[in-house]
Scaffold this active site. Structure first.
Site: not given
Length: 634
Positions: A27, A556
């Site tokens: 979309c 991380h």
């Protein structure tokens, strides 16, 4: 144009590979996957990618929120994954009724939304310049411009026939042919013939029988500009096609199956499906206008205040066709259109945050997000600013509800499917009367809602790190005095930097949670607290822990190091292991990262920050395994 090949590979890999993808559409801001098995998709990895705004699982779809450049990413995903651009998945067995409905509607309407908005802008432009008196609505200039914009709406059955056929897995050109038959001039002319008799007399469904087919009475309806009849007609035709494919010999199948499908589909539609579906359309229209007539203000309030939530979960796709049906069947919509203030309120709220915040990263995110909202695309604002900050999101909902209530009270009405944001206003101009209260009421509602949203946000919003300066200073002096839950040590030895200075937009803007960055002096990651390994990336560059206070910790290693595909990283533990504070978790090669030009900053965040009263950040500049960097507080 930026090359999204790397991102496309990443997305495909983390949705479970090409073999896990049943269908893919997009979309305005999202890739909409229908997956065979959503459980094998690595949602956390996708969310942690700095080019993915969010991941939403709703309505039977796995939605990867990208932003305004989604079409470019979509094209690259199609190319890399060698997918067929097919919106026709029928993966509905495991979905509920509502999810089935959303999935079907999204698959049919998504490919048309861009064209519909474009035609709405053209049609609105013609009405706008005529209302200003620049041209006459009888002139050839007006007729040409207006007719160009009206093309998709008048011949809507043709376009819907094509996309519905894609969704129901039948020959797309046969679907378009069915839609074309419904608007064929000769068939339309039959409705104008002298009535033979009427059915359902005295009701809102009263209809004339004007002709017969093989002696069977035909209730002729106007199918130009319709929605439901075409969808149901193609659905019925798809069943015929499957049947004929089984019984027609292969030697004549290529032309006999389309012929029989088209003939049966059109005849059954004109005899049964068409009239019934038109009655359904009429009933829906009457229902919404009945609710609107009971209380336009309350109806507008509900639509305005809930629209952003519907957009957030992607289920607005199941409601938009109601507005389209109202406009096409009745020539206007004054119910669903009450969401017009939403993108403008979002713009005002985010702009207030931009002016008020001192966070450079948040400023960098907020300004383009506000501009995007002004033109009708609010997802960057939702996922990048208002939702993470919470209070601005609530202000947006309340202010939008007020805007919707004002629109309802002043009789705002949409006469065509307009563009988005700024370009939607011409759709509120009455094509017969020009500028009336429909248009002015919409302007008033939007302006009032924007002012309320902006002023409230500007007064209420404060950066989290400046809400209580005295408390913040005390936290930095002695973090332990304020800890009521759990303290976390540094996972690596090195120099501590504020999260805002990490060269990764997602982490720096705290989209993944509050925390710190650490420039490592060694290639070893240790457990910052007792806990369980809940996540270990296949590349071993990131690990997640669940601690005794239910804090979700993410460690991380480096920026974009997922691209190394595990090279230079060695995990000492595995997913599901229970670890003690100080246990070695991962070893990584610092020199290898530097040699390959990768930033080796270790990001340490609490990903479920919103579940705690606060996440406290210490004032350590130099860290080792004994340094207390973060703590969660009740």
């Amino acid at each position: 144009m930026k090359d999204y090949t790397e991102l496309a590979h990443f997305i495909i890999e983390h949705v479970g590979g090409t073999e896990n993808v049943k269908a893919l559409t997009h979309c305005v801001t999202r890739l909409r996957f229908i997956l065979k098995d959503e459980s094998i998709a690595d949602t956390n990895a996708l969310k942690n990618n700095d080019e993915v705004l969010d991941v939403i699982q709703k309505g039977g779809q796995y939605q990867v929120v990208i932003g305004n450049h989604v079409e470019d990413v979509y094209d690259k995903v199609i190319e890399v994954g060698k997918f067929v651009n097919d919106n026709s998945s029928d993966d509905t067995k495991k979905q509920g009724i509502f999810n089935k409905f959303v999935s079907i509607i999204s698959g049919i309407f998504n490919p048309l939304l861009g064209l519909m908005c474009a035609c709405g802008i053209i049609k609105g432009l013609s009405v706008f310049i005529a209302a200003l008196g620049l041209i006459s609505n009888k002139s050839g200039t007006y007729i040409i411009i207006n007719s160009t914009g009206d093309t998709v709406f008048y011949f809507f059955p043709v376009f819907l026939g094509y996309t519905a056929a894609e969704k129901f897995k039948m020959n797309k050109f046969v679907g378009a042919a069915i839609g074309t038959a419904l608007v064929h001039p000769n068939i339309i002319a039959l409705k104008g013939a002298a009535p033979l008799f009427a059915v359902l007399k005295g009701t809102i469904f009263q209809s004339n029988v004007t002709t017969t087919f093989a002696g069977i009475p035909v209730i002729m309806m106007s199918y130009a500009n319709t929605v439901i009849p075409t969808i149901l007609a193609v659905f019925v035709a798809s069943k015929f096609e499957k049947f004929f494919k089984k019984i027609v010999p292969s030697v004549i199948k290529s032309f006999f199956v389309p012929a029989l499908t088209l003939l049966c589909g059109v005849i059954i539609t004109l005899l049964i499906v068409g009239p019934v579906s038109v009655w359904i359309s009429d009933a829906l229209g009457h229902l919404f206008y009945f609710l609107h007539d009971l209380s336009p203000m309350i109806t507008g309030l509900v639509v305005g205040s809930t629209w952003q939530i519907l957009v957030m979960f992607g289920v607005h796709q199941g409601i938009t066709p109601i507005m389209i049906n109202n406009i096409i069947a009745n020539g206007y919509d004054n119910v669903i259109c009450c969401m017009q203030a939403v993108p403008f309120v979002t713009c005002a709220v985010v702009f207030a945050v931009y002016l008020k915040t001192k966070d450079k990263k948040l400023k960098k995110t907020a300004l383009p997000a506000a501009i995007s909202s002004f033109f009708g695309v609010s997802e960057p604002s939702i996922y990048g600013v208002t939702l993470p900050l919470k209070t601005p999101f609530i202000i947006t909902l309340v202010s939008s509800g007020i805007g919707g209530a004002i629109m309802g009270a002043l009789g705002s009405t949409m006469y065509t499917m307009g563009g988005m944001g700024l370009f939607a206003f011409p759709a509120y101009i009455n094509p017969k009367k020009g500028f009336d209260m429909s248009f002015y009421g919409t302007i008033i509602a939007v302006v009032v809602a924007m002012v309320i949203g902006f002023v409230t946000t500007f007064i209420v919003y404060k950066d989290k790190n400046s809400e209580n300066e005295a408390t913040t200073e005390k936290k930095e002096e002695d973090i332990e005095e304020f800890i009521t839950q759990e303290v976390f040590s540094s996972p690596v030895r090195g120099n501590v930097i504020p999260l805002a200075e990490v060269k990764d937009e997602v982490f720096a803007s705290e989209l993944t949670g509050k925390g710190v960055g650490i420039i490592p002096e060694e290639g070893k990651i240790y457990a910052p607290a007792d806990g369980k390994v809940t996540m270990l990336f296949k590349t071993n560059h990131a690990i997640g822990l669940k601690t005794k206070s239910n804090a979700d910790l993410l460690i991380h290693i480096g920026i974009d190091t997922v691209n190394l595909e595990g090279k230079g990283f060695t995990a000492v533990v595995k997913e599901g292991d229970v670890v003690k504070k100080g246990d070695l978790l991962i070893e990584f090669d610092k020199e290898f990262l530097k040699a390959n030009n990768y930033d080796d900053t270790v990001i340490f965040v609490v990903t479920n920050t919103d579940q705690f009263q606060d996440v406290l950040v210490g004032n350590e500049k130099k860290a080792d395994s004994q340094s207390e960097l973060l703590a969660v507080a009740v």
